[in-house]
Design an enzyme around this catalytic site. Structure first.
Site, mmCIF file in Angstrom:
data_model
loop_
_atom_site.group_PDB
_atom_site.id
_atom_site.type_symbol
_atom_site.label_atom_id
_atom_site.label_comp_id
_atom_site.label_asym_id
_atom_site.label_seq_id
_atom_site.Cartn_x
_atom_site.Cartn_y
_atom_site.Cartn_z
ATOM 1 N N HIS A 237 2.198 3.058 -3.307
ATOM 2 C CA HIS A 237 1.422 4.551 -4.260
ATOM 3 C C HIS A 237 2.204 5.614 -3.363
ATOM 4 O O HIS A 237 2.149 6.638 -4.225
ATOM 5 C CB HIS A 237 -0.104 4.687 -3.576
ATOM 6 C CG HIS A 237 -0.942 3.642 -3.564
ATOM 7 N ND1 HIS A 237 -1.568 3.232 -5.197
ATOM 8 C CD2 HIS A 237 -1.470 2.249 -2.897
ATOM 9 C CE1 HIS A 237 -1.905 1.943 -5.120
ATOM 10 N NE2 HIS A 237 -1.504 1.321 -4.493
ATOM 11 N N ASP B 190 0.520 -0.411 0.022
ATOM 12 C CA ASP B 190 0.290 0.280 -0.278
ATOM 13 C C ASP B 190 0.939 1.005 -0.171
ATOM 14 O O ASP B 190 0.155 2.267 -0.460
ATOM 15 C CB ASP B 190 -0.645 -0.321 0.918
ATOM 16 C CG ASP B 190 -2.121 0.681 0.744
ATOM 17 O OD1 ASP B 190 -2.292 1.328 -0.066
ATOM 18 O OD2 ASP B 190 -2.934 0.032 1.012
ATOM 19 N N TYR C 56 -12.351 6.400 -3.494
ATOM 20 C CA TYR C 56 -10.978 5.611 -4.300
ATOM 21 C C TYR C 56 -10.170 6.645 -3.888
ATOM 22 O O TYR C 56 -10.582 7.766 -4.304
ATOM 23 C CB TYR C 56 -10.720 4.637 -5.800
ATOM 24 C CG TYR C 56 -11.297 3.647 -5.381
ATOM 25 C CD1 TYR C 56 -10.382 2.812 -5.083
ATOM 26 C CD2 TYR C 56 -12.235 3.305 -6.513
ATOM 27 C CE1 TYR C 56 -10.913 1.006 -4.508
ATOM 28 C CE2 TYR C 56 -12.674 1.874 -6.177
ATOM 29 C CZ TYR C 56 -11.586 0.322 -5.318
ATOM 30 O OH TYR C 56 -12.432 -0.401 -5.245
ATOM 31 N N HIS D 233 -8.057 2.968 6.426
ATOM 32 C CA HIS D 233 -7.557 3.902 5.163
ATOM 33 C C HIS D 233 -7.699 4.650 6.917
ATOM 34 O O HIS D 233 -8.891 4.555 7.501
ATOM 35 C CB HIS D 233 -7.733 4.335 4.198
ATOM 36 C CG HIS D 233 -6.924 3.663 3.363
ATOM 37 N ND1 HIS D 233 -6.141 3.203 2.337
ATOM 38 C CD2 HIS D 233 -6.800 2.043 2.291
ATOM 39 C CE1 HIS D 233 -5.152 2.889 2.064
ATOM 40 N NE2 HIS D 233 -6.562 2.039 1.855
ATOM 41 N N HIS E 151 -8.791 -4.237 6.960
ATOM 42 C CA HIS E 151 -7.523 -3.442 6.491
ATOM 43 C C HIS E 151 -8.475 -1.565 6.961
ATOM 44 O O HIS E 151 -9.995 -1.897 5.579
ATOM 45 C CB HIS E 151 -7.734 -3.477 5.211
ATOM 46 C CG HIS E 151 -6.320 -2.618 4.408
ATOM 47 N ND1 HIS E 151 -5.465 -2.745 4.614
ATOM 48 C CD2 HIS E 151 -7.075 -1.425 3.612
ATOM 49 C CE1 HIS E 151 -4.789 -2.192 3.519
ATOM 50 N NE2 HIS E 151 -5.955 -0.971 3.260
#
Length: 337
Positions: A16, A13, A284, A195, A193
Site C-alpha cells: 500500500h 501490507d 479502514y 496496525h 495482526h
C-alpha cells in the site's frame, strides 16, 4: 512459553505504501535477507491480496504471481505466504499461488463473515498448504462474536485464526479480551495482526503473546497501510530482551531495515493526523482519501466524517456511504446555524 512465529508483511501490507509498485528484484532481495535472518513466514501479494491488482484497488507494477515466484526462488527455509480476501481473490488465484511456490494462505474476511472463507480454507488444505483464518476489523465486534467466527474457521480446517486490528483501533484491553477468550475455546493456534495508528502496535502484540497468541505479524520499518504495522526490528529487539524465542537474528533484521529505509520507503512511516483519526474512529485506512474528497465537496471536516463512519461500523465495500455521511453532517451544520 511456546515458540513465537513471526510473519513479515512488508511485501504485502507494505505494498500500500509504494502504490503496489514492488518489483521482482526488490521482492527477491528482501525475501532472501529475511530468510537468512531466520524469519519463518514471508507474506507476498498485492496489498489487497491475491487478485487485488485492479482499477478499484490499484494496479501492481508486476503480477503478484510473478512476485510470489520470485520470492519462492530465494526463500530457503522460510514459507511464502499469501493473503486472500474472498470476493477479490478466487480459488483459481489460490491454485496459481500454490503452483508459484506459496505454501501458506491467510484467508481474510470481515470479522462477522467467516462463513465465506470455507471453500478457500478447504481448498488450501486439499493442496497441502497451511491455512490461517484472518478476521479483519476485529475491534468492531464483541469478543464473543470474534470467538463465534473463529470457531467457524476452525471447523473449516484452519490451522490458526488471527485477531486482526485492521484499523489500528484496539487498546491493550481489547486485545486481551479477545485473545484470552479465543485461547480458552479454540484447539488451534491464535495469531494477532496490528496496525500502529494509535502507536500501540508493539504493546498490543506483547499483550497478545502474553495471552497465548503464538503467531504474530511484523513489518520492516513499519511498512504498511495507515501508520504501518508492528515494526519488526523493534519487536524482535523487545522479544529478545524478554527472553522470548523467535529464531530471528536481530542484527540482520536491522541491516535490512536500513536497506528498506534507504531504497524502498518513500517517506517516514509517521503517525499522521489522518492515520491517528482512523485509529481513533476505527475505520479502514482506504476511507481516508474518500473522506477527504467528500469533505472538500460538501464543506465539512473529514475527521467528523471518519468518526461518524466508525460509529456506523462501515466496512470495506461501503464507500458510497461516505458521501451520504458528509451530506448529513453538512445538513446538521446548516440546521444548527
Amino acid at each position: 512459553m511456546s515458540q513465537i512465529y513471526l510473519t513479515e508483511v512488508a511485501l504485502r501490507d507494505g505494498s500500500h505504501v509504494v502504490a503496489h509498485q514492488f518489483s521482482s528484484e526488490q521482492v527477491r532481495y528482501v525475501t532472501k535477507q529475511l530468510s537468512e535472518a531466520g524469519v519463518p513466514y514471508i507474506e507476498v501479494t498485492h496489498g489487497d491480496g491475491l487478485g487485488g491488482s485492479s482499477l478499484q484497488y490499484g494496479f501492481s507494477k508486476e503480477h503478484d504471481i510473478a512476485l510470489i515466484r520470485a520470492a519462492a526462488e530465494v526463500a530457503g527455509d522460510s514459507k511464502i505466504t499469501v493473503l486472500l480476501i474472498p470476493g477479490i481473490g478466487t480459488i483459481h488465484h489460490l491454485k496459481e499461488a500454490y503452483e508459484a511456490g506459496a505454501r501458506v494462505v491467510r484467508v481474510a474476511t470481515h470479522v462477522t463473515e467467516a462463513d465465506v472463507s470455507k471453500q478457500h480454507i478447504e481448498t488450501a488444505k486439499a493442496l497441502g498448504m497451511e491455512a490461517f483464518g484472518f478476521l479483519m476489523m476485529s475491534h468492531s465486534a464483541s469478543p464473543e462474536k470474534v470467538l463465534e467466527q473463529a470457531l467457524l474457521m476452525e471447523s473449516y480446517g484452519a490451522d490458526a485464526v488471527y485477531v486482526t486490528d485492521s484499523a489500528g483501533a484496539m487498546l491493550p484491553s481489547d486485545v486481551q479480551n479477545r485473545i484470552r477468550l479465543l485461547r480458552a475455546h479454540l484447539n488451534i493456534e491464535i495469531g494477532f495482526h496490528a496496525h500502529n495508528n494509535l502507536s500501540l502496535a508493539v504493546a498490543n502484540t506483547l499483550v497478545a503473546i502474553q495471552e497465548g497468541a503464538t503467531r504474530i505479524d511484523g513489518s520492516i520499518c513499519c511498512l504498511g497501510a495507515g501508520a504501518g504495522n508492528t515494526q519488526t526490528e523493534v519487536l524482535v529487539a523487545v522479544l529478545n530482551r524478554m527472553g522470548i524465542e523467535t529464531g530471528i537474528d536481530l542484527y540482520q533484521i536491522l541491516d535490512l531495515a536500513d536497506y528498506v529505509r534507504a531504497n524502498i520507503l518513500p517517506h517516514p512511516q509517521d503517525i499522521t493526523t489522518g492515520s491517528l483519526v482512523m485509529g481513533y474512529a476505527g475505520v479502514y485506512s482506504s476511507f481516508l482519501r474518500h473522506a477527504n474528497i467528500a469533505a472538500e465537496k460538501v464543506g465539512v471536516d473529514a475527521r467528523d466524517i471518519l468518526v461518524e463512519l466508525g460509529k456506523l461500523n462501515v466496512v470495506g465495500g461501503q464507500e458510497d456511504t461516505i458521501i451520504e455521511v458528509a451530506q448529513k453532517i453538512a445538513q446538521q451544520k446548516v440546521g444548527s446555524a
